[in-house]
Scaffold this active site. Structure first.
Site: not given
Ligand code: THU
Length: 136
Positions: A44, A55
């Site tokens: 993040e 992913e």
């Molecule tokens: N997130 C992922 O890493 N993969 C996904 O397919 C769904 C969302 C993460 C992004 C963010 O850091 C957190 O999950 C909340 O949305």
């Protein structure tokens, strides 16, 4: 391939998630045609839109290592529900997937269900739409 092995790799990768804002940890593991595994976690950013999903982290690692044909991708989080890839990740995965590529959507206990590309992104926009049928 033993899918539990790939799911466990995704669960392990989840431990490196950098999630000070959402506190939602995600891990992913891709298996390539050369039987190599690349893992990723979500990373993040204080500028929220700069966040990278697990992913895409895993896929970018694979492609940058010269591995761009995906047999499968496993996804896991801390949720007791199965975790599915977000829309942007489905589009990015589709660039390197084929009709047999498997999505192993898992929960925190390692339980999973398997989906294919057409189930998760039917009628995908692809290189074919651009007329680049023979792009490598
Ligand atoms: N997130 C992922 O890493 N993969 C996904 O397919 C769904 C969302 C993460 C992004 C963010 O850091 C957190 O999950 C909340 O949305």
């Amino acid at each position: 391939m033993d899918w539990e092995f790939l799911v466990n790799k995704a669960l392990e990768a989840r431990d490196n998630a950098y999630v000070p804002y959402s506190n939602f940890r995600v891990g992913a593991a891709v298996l390539t045609v050369d039987e190599k595994i690349f893992t990723g976690c979500n990373v993040e950013n204080s500028s929220y839109g700069a966040t990278i999903c697990a992913e895409r982290t895993a896929i970018v690692k694979a492609v940058s290592a010269g591995e761009s044909e995906l047999i499968a991708i496993a996804i896991a989080s801390d949720s007791s529900s199965l975790t599915f890839p977000c829309g942007i990740c489905r589009q990015v995965i589709s660039e390197f997937a084929n009709e047999d590529t498997k999505f192993i959507c898992s929960n925190k206990n390692g339980e999973y269900k398997i989906y294919n590309m057409d189930e998760l992104l039917p009628h995908a926009f692809s290189k074919d739409d651009l007329g680049y049928n023979s792009l490598g």
